[in-house]
Design a protein around this motif. Structure first.
Motif, PDB file in Angstrom:
ATOM      1  N   THR A   2       0.827  -1.186   0.000  1.00  0.00           N
ATOM      2  CA  THR A   2       0.000   0.000   0.000  1.00  0.00           C
ATOM      3  C   THR A   2       0.872   1.250   0.000  1.00  0.00           C
ATOM      4  OG1 THR A   2      -1.661  -1.181   1.265  1.00  0.00           O
ATOM      5  CG2 THR A   2      -1.834   1.209   1.222  1.00  0.00           C
ATOM      6  N   LEU A   3       0.529   2.197  -0.854  1.00  0.00           N
ATOM      7  CA  LEU A   3       1.327   3.410  -0.947  1.00  0.00           C
ATOM      8  C   LEU A   3       1.034   4.379   0.184  1.00  0.00           C
ATOM      9  CD1 LEU A   3       1.234   4.081  -4.790  1.00  0.00           C
ATOM     10  CD2 LEU A   3       3.056   3.044  -3.450  1.00  0.00           C
ATOM     11  N   GLY A   4      -0.200   4.394   0.665  1.00  0.00           N
ATOM     12  CA  GLY A   4      -0.542   5.280   1.758  1.00  0.00           C
ATOM     13  C   GLY A   4      -0.758   6.702   1.286  1.00  0.00           C
ATOM     14  N   PRO A   5      -1.092   7.604   2.228  1.00  0.00           N
ATOM     15  CA  PRO A   5      -1.328   9.008   1.884  1.00  0.00           C
ATOM     16  C   PRO A   5      -0.097   9.636   1.243  1.00  0.00           C
ATOM     17  CG  PRO A   5      -2.044   8.512   4.125  1.00  0.00           C
ATOM     18  CD  PRO A   5      -1.266   7.330   3.653  1.00  0.00           C
ATOM     19  N   THR A   6      -0.334  10.639   0.400  1.00  0.00           N
ATOM     20  CA  THR A   6       0.777  11.333  -0.251  1.00  0.00           C
ATOM     21  C   THR A   6       1.506  12.215   0.747  1.00  0.00           C
ATOM     22  OG1 THR A   6      -0.463  11.390  -2.320  1.00  0.00           O
ATOM     23  CG2 THR A   6       1.410  12.896  -2.124  1.00  0.00           C
ATOM     24  N   PRO A   7       2.839  12.138   0.820  1.00  0.00           N
ATOM     25  CA  PRO A   7       3.589  13.013   1.726  1.00  0.00           C
ATOM     26  C   PRO A   7       3.350  14.480   1.386  1.00  0.00           C
ATOM     27  CG  PRO A   7       4.976  11.232   0.919  1.00  0.00           C
ATOM     28  CD  PRO A   7       3.721  11.190   0.113  1.00  0.00           C
ATOM     29  N   ALA A   8       3.249  15.303   2.413  1.00  0.00           N
ATOM     30  CA  ALA A   8       2.986  16.728   2.198  1.00  0.00           C
ATOM     31  C   ALA A   8       3.706  17.546   3.257  1.00  0.00           C
ATOM     32  CB  ALA A   8       1.486  17.012   2.250  1.00  0.00           C
ATOM     33  N   VAL A   9       3.837  18.835   2.966  1.00  0.00           N
ATOM     34  CA  VAL A   9       4.341  19.784   3.953  1.00  0.00           C
ATOM     35  C   VAL A   9       3.127  20.326   4.698  1.00  0.00           C
ATOM     36  CG1 VAL A   9       5.635  21.902   4.360  1.00  0.00           C
ATOM     37  CG2 VAL A   9       6.242  20.424   2.431  1.00  0.00           C
ATOM     38  N   HIS A  10       3.102  20.128   5.995  1.00  0.00           N
ATOM     39  CA  HIS A  10       1.992  20.614   6.806  1.00  0.00           C
ATOM     40  C   HIS A  10       2.459  21.902   7.489  1.00  0.00           C
ATOM     41  CE1 HIS A  10      -0.235  16.871   6.144  1.00  0.00           C
ATOM     42  NE2 HIS A  10       0.959  16.305   6.222  1.00  0.00           N
ATOM     43  N   LEU A  11       1.972  23.019   6.984  1.00  0.00           N
ATOM     44  CA  LEU A  11       2.418  24.344   7.412  1.00  0.00           C
ATOM     45  C   LEU A  11       1.463  24.888   8.469  1.00  0.00           C
ATOM     46  CD1 LEU A  11       4.200  26.851   7.047  1.00  0.00           C
ATOM     47  CD2 LEU A  11       2.804  27.454   5.053  1.00  0.00           C
ATOM     48  N   ILE A  12       1.976  25.140   9.661  1.00  0.00           N
ATOM     49  CA  ILE A  12       1.151  25.573  10.791  1.00  0.00           C
ATOM     50  C   ILE A  12       1.677  26.894  11.324  1.00  0.00           C
ATOM     51  CG2 ILE A  12       0.177  24.908  13.016  1.00  0.00           C
ATOM     52  CD1 ILE A  12       1.002  21.995  12.298  1.00  0.00           C
ATOM     53  N   ASP A  13       0.921  27.980  11.070  1.00  0.00           N
ATOM     54  CA  ASP A  13       1.346  29.318  11.490  1.00  0.00           C
ATOM     55  C   ASP A  13       0.123  30.219  11.549  1.00  0.00           C
ATOM     56  OD1 ASP A  13       2.563  32.036  11.522  1.00  0.00           O
ATOM     57  OD2 ASP A  13       4.421  30.925  11.182  1.00  0.00           O
ATOM     58  N   ASP A  14       0.040  31.060  12.569  1.00  0.00           N
ATOM     59  CA  ASP A  14      -1.110  31.950  12.706  1.00  0.00           C
ATOM     60  C   ASP A  14      -1.014  33.187  11.808  1.00  0.00           C
ATOM     61  OD1 ASP A  14       1.076  32.685  14.570  1.00  0.00           O
ATOM     62  OD2 ASP A  14      -0.249  34.352  15.068  1.00  0.00           O
ATOM     63  N   ARG A  51       1.228  11.753   6.432  1.00  0.00           N
ATOM     64  CA  ARG A  51       2.635  11.607   6.061  1.00  0.00           C
ATOM     65  C   ARG A  51       3.220  12.957   5.677  1.00  0.00           C
ATOM     66  NH1 ARG A  51       4.355   7.593   1.812  1.00  0.00           N
ATOM     67  NH2 ARG A  51       6.305   8.369   2.673  1.00  0.00           N
ATOM     68  N   GLY A  52       4.553  13.032   5.699  1.00  0.00           N
ATOM     69  CA  GLY A  52       5.239  14.253   5.294  1.00  0.00           C
ATOM     70  C   GLY A  52       6.035  14.842   6.435  1.00  0.00           C
ATOM     71  N   CYS A  53       6.061  16.168   6.503  1.00  0.00           N
ATOM     72  CA  CYS A  53       6.759  16.857   7.588  1.00  0.00           C
ATOM     73  C   CYS A  53       5.948  18.076   8.009  1.00  0.00           C
ATOM     74  CB  CYS A  53       8.171  17.266   7.167  1.00  0.00           C
ATOM     75  SG  CYS A  53       8.229  18.643   5.991  1.00  0.00           S
ATOM     76  N   LEU A  54       6.280  18.616   9.170  1.00  0.00           N
ATOM     77  CA  LEU A  54       5.584  19.785   9.693  1.00  0.00           C
ATOM     78  C   LEU A  54       6.524  20.973   9.737  1.00  0.00           C
ATOM     79  CD1 LEU A  54       3.824  17.370  10.722  1.00  0.00           C
ATOM     80  CD2 LEU A  54       3.300  18.757  12.719  1.00  0.00           C
ATOM     81  N   VAL A  55       6.039  22.120   9.288  1.00  0.00           N
ATOM     82  CA  VAL A  55       6.739  23.394   9.454  1.00  0.00           C
ATOM     83  C   VAL A  55       5.863  24.206  10.401  1.00  0.00           C
ATOM     84  CG1 VAL A  55       7.589  25.485   8.346  1.00  0.00           C
ATOM     85  CG2 VAL A  55       7.791  23.282   7.172  1.00  0.00           C
ATOM     86  N   VAL A  56       6.357  24.440  11.604  1.00  0.00           N
ATOM     87  CA  VAL A  56       5.507  24.968  12.677  1.00  0.00           C
ATOM     88  C   VAL A  56       6.102  26.205  13.334  1.00  0.00           C
ATOM     89  CG1 VAL A  56       4.241  24.329  14.764  1.00  0.00           C
ATOM     90  CG2 VAL A  56       4.952  22.550  13.161  1.00  0.00           C
ATOM     91  N   ASP A  57       5.241  27.212  13.551  1.00  0.00           N
ATOM     92  CA  ASP A  57       5.656  28.387  14.317  1.00  0.00           C
ATOM     93  C   ASP A  57       5.705  28.001  15.789  1.00  0.00           C
ATOM     94  OD1 ASP A  57       6.321  30.884  15.160  1.00  0.00           O
ATOM     95  OD2 ASP A  57       4.466  31.865  14.522  1.00  0.00           O
ATOM     96  N   LEU A  80       6.485  12.413  12.925  1.00  0.00           N
ATOM     97  CA  LEU A  80       6.764  13.159  11.702  1.00  0.00           C
ATOM     98  C   LEU A  80       7.856  14.191  11.988  1.00  0.00           C
ATOM     99  CD1 LEU A  80       3.193  13.910  10.265  1.00  0.00           C
ATOM    100  CD2 LEU A  80       4.796  12.142   9.545  1.00  0.00           C
ATOM    101  N   PRO A  81       8.767  14.418  11.041  1.00  0.00           N
ATOM    102  CA  PRO A  81       9.800  15.434  11.255  1.00  0.00           C
ATOM    103  C   PRO A  81       9.176  16.819  11.437  1.00  0.00           C
ATOM    104  CG  PRO A  81      10.333  14.039   9.369  1.00  0.00           C
ATOM    105  CD  PRO A  81       8.910  13.741   9.738  1.00  0.00           C
ATOM    106  N   GLN A 129      11.772   6.343   6.868  1.00  0.00           N
ATOM    107  CA  GLN A 129      11.129   5.790   8.062  1.00  0.00           C
ATOM    108  C   GLN A 129       9.830   5.080   7.699  1.00  0.00           C
ATOM    109  OE1 GLN A 129      10.743   9.377  10.422  1.00  0.00           O
ATOM    110  NE2 GLN A 129      12.604   8.953  11.562  1.00  0.00           N
ATOM    111  N   TRP A 130       9.045   5.691   6.818  1.00  0.00           N
ATOM    112  CA  TRP A 130       7.764   5.103   6.434  1.00  0.00           C
ATOM    113  C   TRP A 130       7.985   3.786   5.696  1.00  0.00           C
ATOM    114  CZ3 TRP A 130       5.487   3.664   1.845  1.00  0.00           C
ATOM    115  CH2 TRP A 130       4.127   3.343   1.912  1.00  0.00           C
ATOM    116  N   ALA A 131       8.967   3.752   4.794  1.00  0.00           N
ATOM    117  CA  ALA A 131       9.235   2.535   4.028  1.00  0.00           C
ATOM    118  C   ALA A 131       9.646   1.401   4.962  1.00  0.00           C
ATOM    119  CB  ALA A 131      10.325   2.798   2.989  1.00  0.00           C
ATOM    120  N   ALA A 132      10.482   1.718   5.951  1.00  0.00           N
ATOM    121  CA  ALA A 132      10.923   0.690   6.899  1.00  0.00           C
ATOM    122  C   ALA A 132       9.748   0.188   7.738  1.00  0.00           C
ATOM    123  CB  ALA A 132      12.010   1.253   7.814  1.00  0.00           C
ATOM    124  N   THR A 133       8.888   1.094   8.164  1.00  0.00           N
ATOM    125  CA  THR A 133       7.719   0.713   8.956  1.00  0.00           C
ATOM    126  C   THR A 133       6.750  -0.130   8.135  1.00  0.00           C
ATOM    127  OG1 THR A 133       7.885   2.708  10.315  1.00  0.00           O
ATOM    128  CG2 THR A 133       5.758   1.585  10.295  1.00  0.00           C
TER     129      THR A 133
END
Length: 209
Positions: A2-14, A51-57, A80-81, A129-133
């Protein structure tokens, strides 16, 4: 697999303008982006198997900040990173974030190319990490197809026991052991004994009962 959800950048900032600017930066670089105005919004809207990574304020008025979000994700087992960006950073804060598992800690204003480089590196780490899991999960799914008798043979084969020794331990004939062993190799999709032993190591299954 299974490929799973597409990796994305999750941007969190007010900061609306910063989210827009960084969203455009990531999109122009060919990355999928999801934007959130707060940590609470992210926690409520995130998809299962994210999946992906987080960019967070680090600091977001009116709600939990980046460090609180990091603590919540750690408690929930979400690995997630995280890349922190802040205009109010200090050394103790950055050390705390890194010790808690943050991928990086950047101070505003952040140069676009620098941030892109960090994000790409974070996504590459998450992919590994996801591939190994996923591979380990696949192995357990195969293992669950074994009958109880095949499971007993599996554990003894990877422990290095010969067919005769296994037969003596289990109180059955060598022919029965050979039949179970053949099924184990087939169901585990192992091409050789060495590969089966490697699989057992990745699963960290006990080698004897």
């Amino acid at each position: 697999m299974t490929l799973g959800p597409t990796p994305a950048v999750h941007l969190i900032d007010d900061d609306d303008s910063l989210r827009t600017a960084l969203g455009r930066l990531f999109t122009a670089a060919g990355l999928k982006v999801h934007s959130y105005a707060s940590a609470t919004e992210f926690l409520l809207k995130r998809e299962p198997g994210i999946r992906g990574c987080l960019v967070v304020d680090v600091r977001m008025p009116g709600g939990p900040g980046g460090l609180e979000l990091q603590e919540a994700l750690v408690r929930q087992g979400t690995d997630l990173p995280l890349i922190f960006i802040t205009g109010h950073g200090n050394i103790p804060m950055s050390v705390e974030a890194i010790k808690a598992g943050a991928f990086d800690f950047l101070t505003k204003p952040v140069k676009g190319e620098e941030l892109l480089g960090k994000v790409r590196a974070a996504l590459e780490r998450e992919e590994r990490q996801w591939a190994a899991t996923r591979q380990r999960r696949d192995l357990f799914e195969r293992f669950e197809k074994l009958t109880p008798s095949e499971g007993k043979v599996f554990r003894r084969v990877v422990a290095g026991l010969l067919n005769k020794q296994i037969a003596d331990e289990l109180g059955c004939s060598e022919r029965t052991v050979k039949a179970h062993r053949s099924q184990v190799m087939s169901k585990m999709e192992a091409a050789s004994l060495a590969e089966l032993v490697r699989m057992a190591g990745e699963m960290r299954e006990p080698t004897a009962e």
